[in-house]
Design an enzyme around this catalytic site. Structure first.
Site, PDB file in Angstrom:
ATOM      1  N   CYS A   2      36.966  12.664 -28.239  1.00  0.00           N
ATOM      2  CA  CYS A   2      38.092  12.875 -29.139  1.00  0.00           C
ATOM      3  C   CYS A   2      37.987  14.281 -29.714  1.00  0.00           C
ATOM      4  O   CYS A   2      36.900  14.834 -29.879  1.00  0.00           O
ATOM      5  CB  CYS A   2      38.172  11.890 -30.285  1.00  0.00           C
ATOM      6  SG  CYS A   2      38.383  10.210 -29.752  1.00  0.00           S
ATOM      7  N   LYS A 579      34.328  15.662 -22.179  1.00  0.00           N
ATOM      8  CA  LYS A 579      33.299  16.691 -22.074  1.00  0.00           C
ATOM      9  C   LYS A 579      32.146  16.459 -23.041  1.00  0.00           C
ATOM     10  O   LYS A 579      30.994  16.671 -22.725  1.00  0.00           O
ATOM     11  CB  LYS A 579      33.949  18.055 -22.336  1.00  0.00           C
ATOM     12  CG  LYS A 579      33.006  19.239 -22.224  1.00  0.00           C
ATOM     13  CD  LYS A 579      32.747  19.577 -20.795  1.00  0.00           C
ATOM     14  CE  LYS A 579      31.808  20.751 -20.608  1.00  0.00           C
ATOM     15  NZ  LYS A 579      31.141  20.660 -19.305  1.00  0.00           N
TER      16      LYS A 579
HETATM   17  C1  F6R Z   1      28.027  15.632 -15.778  1.00  0.00           C
HETATM   18  C2  F6R Z   1      28.156  15.940 -17.193  1.00  0.00           C
HETATM   19  C3  F6R Z   1      27.492  15.036 -18.170  1.00  0.00           C
HETATM   20  C4  F6R Z   1      26.761  15.856 -19.243  1.00  0.00           C
HETATM   21  C5  F6R Z   1      26.169  14.920 -20.309  1.00  0.00           C
HETATM   22  C6  F6R Z   1      25.419  15.702 -21.390  1.00  0.00           C
HETATM   23  O1  F6R Z   1      28.664  16.604 -15.002  1.00  0.00           O
HETATM   24  O2  F6R Z   1      28.782  16.892 -17.575  1.00  0.00           O
HETATM   25  O3  F6R Z   1      26.629  14.154 -17.534  1.00  0.00           O
HETATM   26  O4  F6R Z   1      25.762  16.605 -18.627  1.00  0.00           O
HETATM   27  O5  F6R Z   1      27.186  14.185 -20.905  1.00  0.00           O
HETATM   28  O6  F6R Z   1      26.223  16.595 -22.065  1.00  0.00           O
HETATM   29  P1  F6R Z   1      25.623  17.797 -22.880  1.00  0.00           P
HETATM   30  O7  F6R Z   1      24.969  18.726 -21.930  1.00  0.00           O
HETATM   31  O8  F6R Z   1      26.791  18.403 -23.578  1.00  0.00           O
HETATM   32  O9  F6R Z   1      24.627  17.201 -23.843  1.00  0.00           O
END
Ligand code: F6R
Length: 584
Positions: A2, A579
């Site tokens: 969100c 993301k």
């Molecule tokens: C896969 C992807 C997710 C992130 C995970 C951790 O391509 O993007 O598996 O790697 O959600 O996110 P961060 O790195 O932001 O802690």
């Protein structure tokens, strides 16, 4: 998950929020909504992606708040989309997070006669604020917040022009524009378009905007404190797609430069990290999803320096929690710096006195601020939902650190410089790019594919499979080639695609596995610096043995991108994902 965007005191607020939400859509994109204030509060909400919206029905306004949703409580419906309007029409509210005790609070409110219209936890906060019909003031706002459990950040637009905001867990940034107008956003990069100065709300910080000025309070004492706005570094926060069709393609290509950028601060910070490593008992490397695969890879590199290093996927943290001690150190990887699983693991480690080193991409994020030593990953904004340059950046960080621990010098930087140049030539090689596209065509027609790796290329195989699954929705599994004979080989049928990641270190074992699967009818796709007779299809990697772990992942990124295009999928926003995973 969100995203919140708001604009206060600007004649163009409605459009500013529309554009702001488009920039943070990667945080959740099942539905969206905007509330504006022109004498009364008006709301427009829709299912679907805000990036596809050209024009709003809402009129322009000086104050507007908006939300882009990744559903947690309640399905993807217009009713469940935010903002939620109070029954008396006095205010609209958006939330990023989860109200963990919502059911209990909801039951109480139902008993008191409140009729809920949505299935969301957020409407429970609205109902609590609306109760007793008194105007929202600091005392009332704080009273409601104190009842809320979980990581929940909220923003309230009042009919009288006042705005209340509160951060707990999920990030919230306030930006100051040039004309003394204010903006709120869930990330720093998106707000840099509108604001010149910014302040990242601390946990349990309350912000009040009275229509003219902004005040800040801490929940525990409600004493007003000064906000020290920082100057925005616009260049570092650039979030433009440039001439690329998608952010993902841009970010894949940027790896030619981003790998070197990772090492920008190595000479300054590695000696401090090394000193801490020398005096630590155990080292834990943690992250979630792709960052967890990077953590596994870093663990292997550091372990080859004969250290006690353990990989912990952040979501499985509780299985390890009895191990920690104040003589331990944790290296924490995250692109966003806001992943709830990782934050919770770090919070727990900190209570045991574990020393925290963060390697985080998003400046001023929660995980960056929680660390004893913060190493900025520095690969630039990553907007495509699937991690690309952040993942390879994290892996490279580990390789560079292990190299420094072994040699006590920075000769690795020149090796990366050379590799970056090779990558540039590799991306320019039309034959290789067309081999990747042709292979994508073949794979796009398949249901299942398997990726075999060994040694350092095992974590690459696991990450390879994740990229294929999440961006092109094919069933892909990564395995150690060693697993094959112990069960996996039963999956092979005529023409089953088996991708073999081969380098000098694993060549002998990998080739014998390739023979075994081919004997059972598999189509062998070899990804290596040099072709082999056993490969039915060959994708050539840049001729640098040391970095095959990274370059084979870049092939995965390009392949999955191409498959997504063939299947008419949006590679930047895969279904069901977001993301920044700020809920557990
Ligand atoms: C896969 C992807 C997710 C992130 C995970 C951790 O391509 O993007 O598996 O790697 O959600 O996110 P961060 O790195 O932001 O802690």
């Amino acid at each position: 998950m969100c995203g919140i965007y708001a604009c206060l005191g600007n004649f163009d607020a409605t459009n500013k929020v529309l554009e702001g939400l488009k920039r943070i859509e990667y945080r959740g994109y099942d539905s969206w909504g905007i509330a504006t204030l022109n004498n009364k509060i008006e709301i427009e909400k829709h299912i679907g992606k805000i990036s596809e919206v050209k024009k709003l029905h809402l009129a322009d306004s000086d104050n507007a708040i908006g939300h882009t949703r990744w559903a947690t409580h309640g399905g993807v419906t217009e009713k469940n989309a935010h903002p939620h309007l109070a029954k008396n029409g006095n205010f609209a509210l958006v939330q990023n997070g989860v109200l963990e005790n919502y059911q209990e609070l909801k039951n109480e409110l139902i008993k008191e006669g409140y009729k809920f219209q949505s299935e969301t936890d957020t409407e429970v906060i609205v109902a609590m604020l609306e109760k007793d019909e008194q105007k929202i003031d600091l005392k009332k706002f704080a009273k409601v917040i104190r009842k809320m459990a979980g990581r929940n950040t909220i923003l309230v637009l009042n009919k009288n022009g006042e705005v209340w905001a509160y951060r707990q867990g999920s990030p919230l940034i306030i930006g100051q524009g040039q004309k003394n107008n204010y903006f709120f956003s869930s990330d720093l990069a998106s707000i840099s378009h509108d604001a010149t100065n910014y302040h990242v709300l601390e946990n349990q910080e309350i912000i009040h905007f009275d229509g003219q000025k902004i005040s800040s309070y801490q929940l525990d004492n409600l004493i007003s404190k000064t906000i020290n706005f920082k100057k925005m570094d616009h260049q570092a926060l650039e979030v433009d797609k440039g001439n690329y069709a998608h952010f993902m393609l841009k970010e894949i290509n940027e790896q030619k430069e981003s790998l070197l950028k990772v090492l920008a601060l190595s000479e300054k910070i590695f000696p401090k990290i090394a000193k801490k490593i020398e005096s630590s008992r155990n080292i834990y490397v943690i992250g979630a999803g792709s960052a967890s695969y990077a953590a596994a890879s870093i663990t292997n590199y550091l372990r080859s320096n004969k250290r006690n290093v353990y990989h912990i996927p952040a979501y499985d943290f509780t299985d390890f929690k009895n191990l920690f001690d104040k003589s331990d150190l944790a290296i924490v990887l995250s692109q966003s710096g806001e992943t709830a699983d990782t934050i919770e693991a770090v919070e727990q480690m900190k209570t045991k006195g574990v020393f925290i080193i963060s390697v985080v991409n998003m400046p001023s994020s929660t995980l960056m601020n929680m660390a004893d030593i913060a190493y900025p990953l520095n690969v630039g904004a990553e907007i495509g939902v699937a991690s690309s340059k952040a993942l390879t950046g994290h892996m490279l960080f580990g390789m560079a650190l292990a190299d420094y621990l072994e040699k006590q010098n920075f000769s690795f930087i020149s090796e990366v410089t050379k590799f970056s140049k090779q990558l540039e030539d590799w991306f320019d090689d039309q034959k290789i790019m067309s081999d990747i596209k042709e292979t994508a065509k073949i794979l796009s027609k398949k249901q299942d594919l398997y990726i075999l790796g060994r040694g350092q290329l095992l974590t690459s195989a696991l990450e390879f499979a994740l990229k294929i699954k999440e961006v092109s929705y094919l069933h892909a599994e990564g395995f150690s080639a060693g697993e094959l004979k112990h069960g996996v080989i039963a999956l092979i049928e005529k023409d089953t695609p088996i991708i073999c990641l081969v380098n000098k270190e694993n060549r002998e074992n990998m080739l014998s596995s390739a023979h075994e699967v081919k004997a059972r009818g598999a189509k062998v796709i070899g990804i290596a610096t040099d072709n082999e007779e056993i490969f039915d299809i060959f994708i050539k990697l840049p001729q640098t043995e040391k970095f095959t772990n990274l370059s084979s992942i870049i092939v995965a990124q390009l392949l999955t991108y191409e498959i997504a295009l063939i299947k008419k999928l949006d590679p930047d926003k895969p279904r069901n994902l977001a993301k920044s995973v700020t809920v557990k």
